[in-house]
Design a protein around this motif. Sequence first.
Motif, PDB file in Angstrom:
ATOM      1  N   SER A   6      -6.680  -1.664  20.082  1.00 57.04           N
ATOM      2  CA  SER A   6      -6.930  -0.274  20.486  1.00 57.04           C
ATOM      3  C   SER A   6      -6.791   0.623  19.258  1.00 57.04           C
ATOM      4  O   SER A   6      -5.751   0.620  18.594  1.00 57.04           O
ATOM      5  CB  SER A   6      -5.929   0.168  21.554  1.00 57.04           C
ATOM      6  OG  SER A   6      -6.137  -0.561  22.734  1.00 57.04           O
ATOM      7  N   TYR A   7      -7.822   1.391  18.982  1.00 59.19           N
ATOM      8  CA  TYR A   7      -7.878   2.245  17.804  1.00 59.19           C
ATOM      9  C   TYR A   7      -7.884   3.716  18.240  1.00 59.19           C
ATOM     10  O   TYR A   7      -8.551   4.064  19.215  1.00 59.19           O
ATOM     11  CB  TYR A   7      -9.135   1.940  16.989  1.00 59.19           C
ATOM     12  CG  TYR A   7      -9.135   0.561  16.383  1.00 59.19           C
ATOM     13  CD1 TYR A   7      -8.787   0.386  15.046  1.00 59.19           C
ATOM     14  CD2 TYR A   7      -9.476  -0.564  17.138  1.00 59.19           C
ATOM     15  CE1 TYR A   7      -8.786  -0.875  14.474  1.00 59.19           C
ATOM     16  CE2 TYR A   7      -9.473  -1.824  16.580  1.00 59.19           C
ATOM     17  CZ  TYR A   7      -9.119  -1.976  15.247  1.00 59.19           C
ATOM     18  OH  TYR A   7      -9.106  -3.227  14.690  1.00 59.19           O
ATOM     19  N   THR A   8      -7.175   4.554  17.505  1.00 59.07           N
ATOM     20  CA  THR A   8      -7.113   5.979  17.847  1.00 59.07           C
ATOM     21  C   THR A   8      -7.110   6.836  16.587  1.00 59.07           C
ATOM     22  O   THR A   8      -6.800   6.373  15.493  1.00 59.07           O
ATOM     23  CB  THR A   8      -5.838   6.316  18.662  1.00 59.07           C
ATOM     24  OG1 THR A   8      -4.691   6.016  17.865  1.00 59.07           O
ATOM     25  CG2 THR A   8      -5.787   5.559  19.969  1.00 59.07           C
ATOM     26  N   ASP A   9      -7.422   8.083  16.782  1.00 58.45           N
ATOM     27  CA  ASP A   9      -7.317   9.111  15.751  1.00 58.45           C
ATOM     28  C   ASP A   9      -7.067  10.431  16.478  1.00 58.45           C
ATOM     29  O   ASP A   9      -7.311  10.544  17.690  1.00 58.45           O
ATOM     30  CB  ASP A   9      -8.603   9.187  14.922  1.00 58.45           C
ATOM     31  CG  ASP A   9      -8.434   9.970  13.623  1.00 58.45           C
ATOM     32  OD1 ASP A   9      -7.278  10.244  13.221  1.00 58.45           O
ATOM     33  OD2 ASP A   9      -9.449  10.314  13.001  1.00 58.45           O
ATOM     34  N   LYS A  50     -11.863   7.882  10.524  1.00 55.06           N
ATOM     35  CA  LYS A  50     -11.572   6.510  10.962  1.00 55.06           C
ATOM     36  C   LYS A  50     -10.486   6.525  12.031  1.00 55.06           C
ATOM     37  O   LYS A  50      -9.525   7.284  11.934  1.00 55.06           O
ATOM     38  CB  LYS A  50     -11.100   5.664   9.780  1.00 55.06           C
ATOM     39  CG  LYS A  50     -12.135   5.488   8.686  1.00 55.06           C
ATOM     40  CD  LYS A  50     -11.528   4.780   7.484  1.00 55.06           C
ATOM     41  CE  LYS A  50     -12.501   4.711   6.334  1.00 55.06           C
ATOM     42  NZ  LYS A  50     -12.728   5.986   5.683  1.00 55.06           N
ATOM     43  N   MET A  51     -10.655   5.663  13.021  1.00 52.39           N
ATOM     44  CA  MET A  51      -9.598   5.410  14.002  1.00 52.39           C
ATOM     45  C   MET A  51      -8.761   4.257  13.470  1.00 52.39           C
ATOM     46  O   MET A  51      -9.285   3.356  12.809  1.00 52.39           O
ATOM     47  CB  MET A  51     -10.203   5.029  15.361  1.00 52.39           C
ATOM     48  CG  MET A  51     -10.975   6.160  16.018  1.00 52.39           C
ATOM     49  SD  MET A  51     -11.748   5.641  17.567  1.00 52.39           S
ATOM     50  CE  MET A  51     -13.256   4.886  16.944  1.00 52.39           C
ATOM     51  N   SER A  52      -7.463   4.284  13.765  1.00 50.43           N
ATOM     52  CA  SER A  52      -6.595   3.233  13.222  1.00 50.43           C
ATOM     53  C   SER A  52      -5.875   2.459  14.317  1.00 50.43           C
ATOM     54  O   SER A  52      -5.629   2.958  15.408  1.00 50.43           O
ATOM     55  CB  SER A  52      -5.565   3.836  12.266  1.00 50.43           C
ATOM     56  OG  SER A  52      -4.634   4.607  12.988  1.00 50.43           O
ATOM     57  N   ASN A  53      -5.556   1.215  13.952  1.00 51.53           N
ATOM     58  CA  ASN A  53      -4.680   0.343  14.720  1.00 51.53           C
ATOM     59  C   ASN A  53      -3.830  -0.350  13.652  1.00 51.53           C
ATOM     60  O   ASN A  53      -4.253  -1.358  13.081  1.00 51.53           O
ATOM     61  CB  ASN A  53      -5.486  -0.659  15.542  1.00 51.53           C
ATOM     62  CG  ASN A  53      -4.594  -1.598  16.332  1.00 51.53           C
ATOM     63  OD1 ASN A  53      -3.364  -1.536  16.252  1.00 51.53           O
ATOM     64  ND2 ASN A  53      -5.216  -2.488  17.092  1.00 51.53           N
ATOM     65  N   THR A 113     -18.632  -1.931  15.894  1.00 49.05           N
ATOM     66  CA  THR A 113     -17.318  -2.336  16.406  1.00 49.05           C
ATOM     67  C   THR A 113     -16.925  -3.713  15.874  1.00 49.05           C
ATOM     68  O   THR A 113     -16.073  -4.387  16.451  1.00 49.05           O
ATOM     69  CB  THR A 113     -17.311  -2.346  17.956  1.00 49.05           C
ATOM     70  OG1 THR A 113     -18.322  -3.245  18.405  1.00 49.05           O
ATOM     71  CG2 THR A 113     -17.545  -0.954  18.515  1.00 49.05           C
ATOM     72  N   GLU A 137      -5.550  -1.508  10.267  1.00 46.25           N
ATOM     73  CA  GLU A 137      -6.982  -1.704  10.550  1.00 46.25           C
ATOM     74  C   GLU A 137      -7.621  -0.339  10.849  1.00 46.25           C
ATOM     75  O   GLU A 137      -7.062   0.474  11.576  1.00 46.25           O
ATOM     76  CB  GLU A 137      -7.175  -2.621  11.760  1.00 46.25           C
ATOM     77  CG  GLU A 137      -6.696  -4.034  11.552  1.00 46.25           C
ATOM     78  CD  GLU A 137      -7.596  -4.815  10.605  1.00 46.25           C
ATOM     79  OE1 GLU A 137      -8.825  -4.604  10.625  1.00 46.25           O
ATOM     80  OE2 GLU A 137      -7.059  -5.639   9.842  1.00 46.25           O
ATOM     81  N   LEU A 138      -8.810  -0.117  10.287  1.00 48.35           N
ATOM     82  CA  LEU A 138      -9.514   1.152  10.463  1.00 48.35           C
ATOM     83  C   LEU A 138     -10.933   0.919  10.946  1.00 48.35           C
ATOM     84  O   LEU A 138     -11.637   0.041  10.442  1.00 48.35           O
ATOM     85  CB  LEU A 138      -9.544   1.925   9.139  1.00 48.35           C
ATOM     86  CG  LEU A 138      -8.184   2.296   8.546  1.00 48.35           C
ATOM     87  CD1 LEU A 138      -8.353   2.872   7.144  1.00 48.35           C
ATOM     88  CD2 LEU A 138      -7.457   3.284   9.442  1.00 48.35           C
ATOM     89  N   VAL A 139     -11.370   1.738  11.923  1.00 46.10           N
ATOM     90  CA  VAL A 139     -12.742   1.681  12.433  1.00 46.10           C
ATOM     91  C   VAL A 139     -13.397   3.041  12.180  1.00 46.10           C
ATOM     92  O   VAL A 139     -12.934   4.062  12.700  1.00 46.10           O
ATOM     93  CB  VAL A 139     -12.770   1.357  13.945  1.00 46.10           C
ATOM     94  CG1 VAL A 139     -14.189   1.470  14.489  1.00 46.10           C
ATOM     95  CG2 VAL A 139     -12.191  -0.022  14.211  1.00 46.10           C
TER      96      VAL A 139
END
Length: 169
Positions: A158-161, A97-100, A152, A103-105
Amino acid sequence: MHPVVRLFAGTAALALGVASAPGYAATATTTFNVRVTITAACDITTTAPTDVDFGSQPSTATNVDNQGALNVNCTPSAPYTIALDNGQNGTDANSRKMSNGTELVPYQLYRNAARTAADIWGSTTGAGGNVYAGTGDGSVQNIPVYGRVPSTNFAAGSYTDVITATITY
């Protein structure tokens, strides 16, 4: 002939005779080995990887695909494997998961452009493993990393991992 001249002539003749006598030289030979031991080496850091960047997407997008790449340089004919960890927010390769903030995507990384469940790229070796396997050729090899965000439909932001790639050779 004067005795000194006769002595000189005799000495000169003797010197010429010695100088013109056939010479016999002895020879001997031996052999020796020339060796080198070459050990396998792999480098995954010389050429920077290309990030998997899904870009800017509307919240209605599904199956957003993109790819990055790892660049490895291994000794010719040296087998190697590359493992990818779970990232900072996943508990296994299937739950990245990417996080902001909180919040996780969810997203996934694959070894093959088909992006099937069998292509998920993880860190399991051996039977049923999900690492990438390759063989070095002595030059930098570009290894694609295929990514997918299934949906999405999450809060704007903006989400990152961060993924760690490990090469074993």
